[in-house]
Design an enzyme around this catalytic site. Structure first.
Site, short mmCIF file in Angstrom:
data_model
loop_
_atom_site.label_atom_id
_atom_site.label_comp_id
_atom_site.label_asym_id
_atom_site.label_seq_id
_atom_site.Cartn_x
_atom_site.Cartn_y
_atom_site.Cartn_z
N ASP A 27 0.95 -1.18 -0.03
CA ASP A 27 -0.03 -0.03 -0.07
C ASP A 27 0.88 1.15 -0.06
OD1 ASP A 27 -2.40 1.43 0.16
OD2 ASP A 27 -2.45 1.58 2.34
N ASN A 29 1.45 3.25 -2.87
CA ASN A 29 1.67 4.04 -4.15
C ASN A 29 1.44 5.11 -4.67
OD1 ASN A 29 3.37 1.38 -4.51
ND2 ASN A 29 1.73 0.29 -5.77
N GLY A 30 0.19 5.29 -4.42
CA GLY A 30 -0.46 6.60 -4.83
C GLY A 30 -0.05 7.69 -4.17
N ARG A 31 0.02 7.78 -2.84
CA ARG A 31 0.41 8.75 -1.93
C ARG A 31 1.81 9.16 -2.07
NH1 ARG A 31 -1.52 6.22 3.29
NH2 ARG A 31 -1.80 4.49 1.94
N THR A 73 -10.58 -7.02 -5.39
CA THR A 73 -12.15 -7.24 -5.69
C THR A 73 -12.47 -5.52 -5.75
OG1 THR A 73 -12.79 -8.17 -3.96
CG2 THR A 73 -12.34 -9.40 -5.64
N GLU A 74 -12.25 -4.81 -4.80
CA GLU A 74 -12.49 -3.51 -4.61
C GLU A 74 -12.08 -2.39 -5.23
OE1 GLU A 74 -13.96 -6.37 -1.45
OE2 GLU A 74 -11.67 -5.60 -1.92
N ASN A 75 -10.59 -2.79 -5.75
CA ASN A 75 -9.98 -1.78 -6.71
C ASN A 75 -10.70 -1.47 -7.73
OD1 ASN A 75 -6.73 -3.04 -5.54
ND2 ASN A 75 -8.03 -1.54 -4.67
N ARG A 195 1.67 -4.88 6.16
CA ARG A 195 0.93 -3.85 5.62
C ARG A 195 1.81 -2.60 5.75
NH1 ARG A 195 -4.96 -2.48 4.30
NH2 ARG A 195 -4.63 -0.35 2.99
N ARG A 201 -5.21 -2.06 8.61
CA ARG A 201 -6.39 -2.63 8.52
C ARG A 201 -5.94 -3.83 7.48
NH1 ARG A 201 -7.62 2.22 5.95
NH2 ARG A 201 -7.62 2.32 3.87
N SER A 203 -8.04 -5.13 4.81
CA SER A 203 -8.33 -4.98 3.51
C SER A 203 -8.94 -6.15 2.77
CB SER A 203 -7.41 -4.12 2.90
OG SER A 203 -7.43 -2.91 3.26
#
Length: 249
Positions: A27, A29-31, A73-75, A195, A201, A203
């Site tokens: 987790d 990458n975007g930030r 699956t939520e991405n 994580r 969390r 996820s």
């Protein structure tokens, strides 16, 4: 199925050791990209490059199994641009890394529901699994379009069908039965789940399999995660007292 030596469990008299199976929620990458004034996909590409370093670090740390969470699956709820970019990245990563993974004796598997994935990506996934099927070094499992609840639901459907077909009696179903129907049926349960990015969390990742895993939630964003940090976390794991619900006598 994995043998007893791959379970990661220690007896009261065994020497402490690091985890055999590490699972990572990659987790941040975007930030990481946004902090540098770049688009989110820039961070995803940086994160993909980080995977190679982590995979190559596993043998020296005694990590036989590495499972990474690539796409949930939520991405699919993300923007169309980001999802399309990620799918393109997965195709490019597999095509680029296929020969290197095979040469380094890495065995690659994919878990998750492939129904929504495009045909070209599925073909590449199949090719990578086939090309590395004979390898017995690090076992790299990539969770792609994966969700723990979805996995359990799909496994339950297969189990129910076997009951309906008379292959399995309802009274024989117990907690040892369902894992045989999970995507991870040939893997030992994870010993350590990491994580990155400061989120605390899980996820929807390996819900059944991680019932007795140790967890590490760290602030490092995934593109900054290093082999040294993995080594530190594996060492910390080896110092933990794992009782699996029991007590020492």
């Amino acid at each position: 199925m994995p043998d007893a030596s791959d379970t990661g469990q220690q007896t009261a008299t065994s020497a402490p050791r690091g985890p055999r199976h590490v699972a990572i929620i990659m987790d941040g990458n975007g930030r990481w990209a946004q902090a540098r004034g770049r688009p989110r996909l820039f961070g995803h590409h940086a994160g993909a490059r980080r995977v190679r370093e982590v995979v190559e670090a596993c043998p020296a740390l005694g990590v036989k199994y590495l499972t990474i969470f690539a796409f949930s699956t939520e991405n699919w709820k993300r923007t169309q641009t980001e999802v399309a970019g990620l799918m393109s990245l997965f195709r490019r990563y597999i095509a680029k890394e296929m020969q290197a993974l095979a040469a380094k004796n890495v065995r690659v598997r994919f878990i998750g529901d492939r129904v929504r994935l495009d045909a070209k990506l599925i073909t590449l996934m199949d090719q990578l699994e086939l090309q590395t099927a004979g390898n017995d070094g690090t076992h790299l499992t990539i969770a792609l379009n994966y969700g723990g609840r979805d996995e359990v639901a799909r496994a339950t459907k297969r189990l129910a069908q076997d009951v309906a077909d008379g292959k399995l009696k309802p009274e024989d179903v117990d907690e040892e039965t369902l894992p045989k129907y999970l995507d991870t049926c040939v893997l030992p349960d994870p010993d350590l789940v990491i994580r990155t990015s400061g989120e605390a969390r899980i996820s929807n990742f390996l819900l059944w399999q991680s019932a007795y895993a140790e967890y590490e939630f760290i602030d490092t964003l995934w593109p900054d995660f290093s082999a040294n940090e993995l080594a530190r976390l594996c060492h910390s794991y080896g110092c933990r007292d794992r009782r699996f619900g029991g007590v020492k006598t």
